[in-house]
Design an enzyme around this catalytic site. Sequence first.
Site, short mmCIF file in Angstrom:
data_model
loop_
_atom_site.label_atom_id
_atom_site.label_comp_id
_atom_site.label_asym_id
_atom_site.label_seq_id
_atom_site.Cartn_x
_atom_site.Cartn_y
_atom_site.Cartn_z
N GLU A 291 -9.87 12.28 7.42
CA GLU A 291 -10.49 14.03 6.33
C GLU A 291 -11.55 14.70 6.73
OE1 GLU A 291 -6.81 13.73 2.51
OE2 GLU A 291 -7.88 11.74 3.69
N THR B 248 -8.30 -5.55 4.15
CA THR B 248 -9.08 -4.76 2.43
C THR B 248 -9.41 -5.21 1.49
OG1 THR B 248 -6.26 -4.53 3.58
CG2 THR B 248 -6.93 -3.55 0.45
N GLU C 48 -10.34 4.57 3.09
CA GLU C 48 -9.68 4.58 2.30
C GLU C 48 -9.58 4.07 0.79
OE1 GLU C 48 -5.52 5.20 5.09
OE2 GLU C 48 -5.18 3.87 4.10
N ASP D 63 -9.03 -0.02 1.69
CA ASP D 63 -8.50 -0.04 2.72
C ASP D 63 -8.59 0.62 4.15
OD1 ASP D 63 -5.67 -1.23 3.83
OD2 ASP D 63 -5.05 -0.33 3.14
N HIS E 49 -3.49 13.72 0.89
CA HIS E 49 -3.79 13.36 1.77
C HIS E 49 -2.60 13.30 2.38
CE1 HIS E 49 -5.28 10.32 3.96
NE2 HIS E 49 -3.83 8.96 3.83
N GLN F 280 -3.62 2.73 15.10
CA GLN F 280 -3.05 3.13 14.15
C GLN F 280 -2.17 3.85 14.90
OE1 GLN F 280 -3.81 4.57 10.53
NE2 GLN F 280 -1.82 5.01 9.61
N LYS G 44 -4.79 -2.07 10.11
CA LYS G 44 -4.29 -2.26 8.38
C LYS G 44 -3.97 -3.27 7.60
CE LYS G 44 -3.63 2.73 7.38
NZ LYS G 44 -3.73 3.36 6.37
N ASP H 279 0.51 -1.64 0.09
CA ASP H 279 -0.01 -0.09 -0.47
C ASP H 279 1.12 1.21 0.25
OD1 ASP H 279 -2.35 1.04 0.04
OD2 ASP H 279 -2.41 1.48 2.05
N ARG I 296 -8.35 4.02 13.05
CA ARG I 296 -7.08 5.26 13.32
C ARG I 296 -6.57 4.85 14.74
NH1 ARG I 296 -5.68 5.94 8.01
NH2 ARG I 296 -7.33 6.75 6.65
N GLU J 96 -9.43 4.08 -2.48
CA GLU J 96 -8.20 3.92 -3.46
C GLU J 96 -8.09 1.99 -4.53
OE1 GLU J 96 -5.13 1.79 -1.11
OE2 GLU J 96 -5.98 2.91 0.79
#
Length: 365
Positions: free
Chosen positions: A317, A218, A167, A194, A106, A201, A214, A99, A198, A169
């Site tokens: 975001e 996925t 995410e 993905d 971003h 993380q 993560k 990834d 958070r 992608e």
Amino acid sequence: MSWGLDNLPYGVFSRRGQAPRVGVRYGDAVLDLAAALHDEVFATGSLNAFMARGRTAWHDTRTLIQNKLSTDQSVTEAHLVPLDQVTLHLPFEVADYVDFYCSIEHASNLGRMFRPDEEPLKPNWRHLPVGYHGRAGTVVVSGTDVARPSGQLGPGRFGPTAKLDIEAELGFVVGSPDGAAFEDRVFGVTLVNDWSARDIQAWEYVPLGPFLAKSFATSISPWITPLEALPRIKGRAQDPAPLPYLSREADWGLDIALEVELNGEIVSRPPYATMYWTPDQMLAHMTVNGATLRTGDLFASGTISGDAADTRGSLIELTWNGTEPLKLGNGEIRTFLEDGDVVTIRATAGAIALGEVSGTVTPGA
């Protein structure tokens, strides 16, 4: 959007009581390739054996399918199966998963969020496409439920994530490890979500980067759009100029427009065309140290985000890490995902539709 002769994405399907096999989507049906082309490579439950044949075979097979669908009525009558009569499966065996982190918007947003007194981008960001190795074994096909993961949330704290995120992608599927050009090796693209925890993380990622936050799931689309079908544009200008091994091979920018839908409501429209690093550069970087490729390798772009607030490809975001909650049309509020939420990502490249990727959040064990 088109599911016609200019598209023809590959996937793996099965009918009730039958083993999975390879087909291409045409309209609202799937063409059974083993039966239509009399080629047993398509009788397997994976695209890997076909992808390993290489670029010439990919092109010749695509041309053959287009010719048969446009001229041979017996093929369409006998071997097209309505989509509502099939189950779609993971389209290829994932050999490895990488990834990347290729959107400057971003990366800058996260930098401003978590390092407000520093430059948003780390010093290396404009010099190489930052990435990490993920877990091939937890790549799942669209429609697979995503269980809320648990992990360490801080010193002495363990529990389910409260900041489950997405995410949006674009993923690239390696068909053949051989060849000099990007298009010799990469078979096609797929939409990727993905999923990310958070809070897990934030606690675990220093100093070595993403891990359990993560690796739990996925999601990818069941359809792989051939590289040959995609319209290409120039990649975004880069400053400073990258090192010679990262020089772009050709115009591998892709004008792909995404939509992120949460519980039936579009909450973001990320533009892939603005990505800073192009996929040929990603592939060059992930192999420059001598790392080998295998058929079925998957590498993804990282979160796709644009300049505008409604073009950001992740909830962290869109809600600025929960400080600006998202207000949905039904009156509900979201900072991060709740159990029962359904996230669907769709995309188009000109008139071509990419297969959507969707998943429902379920409570953790």
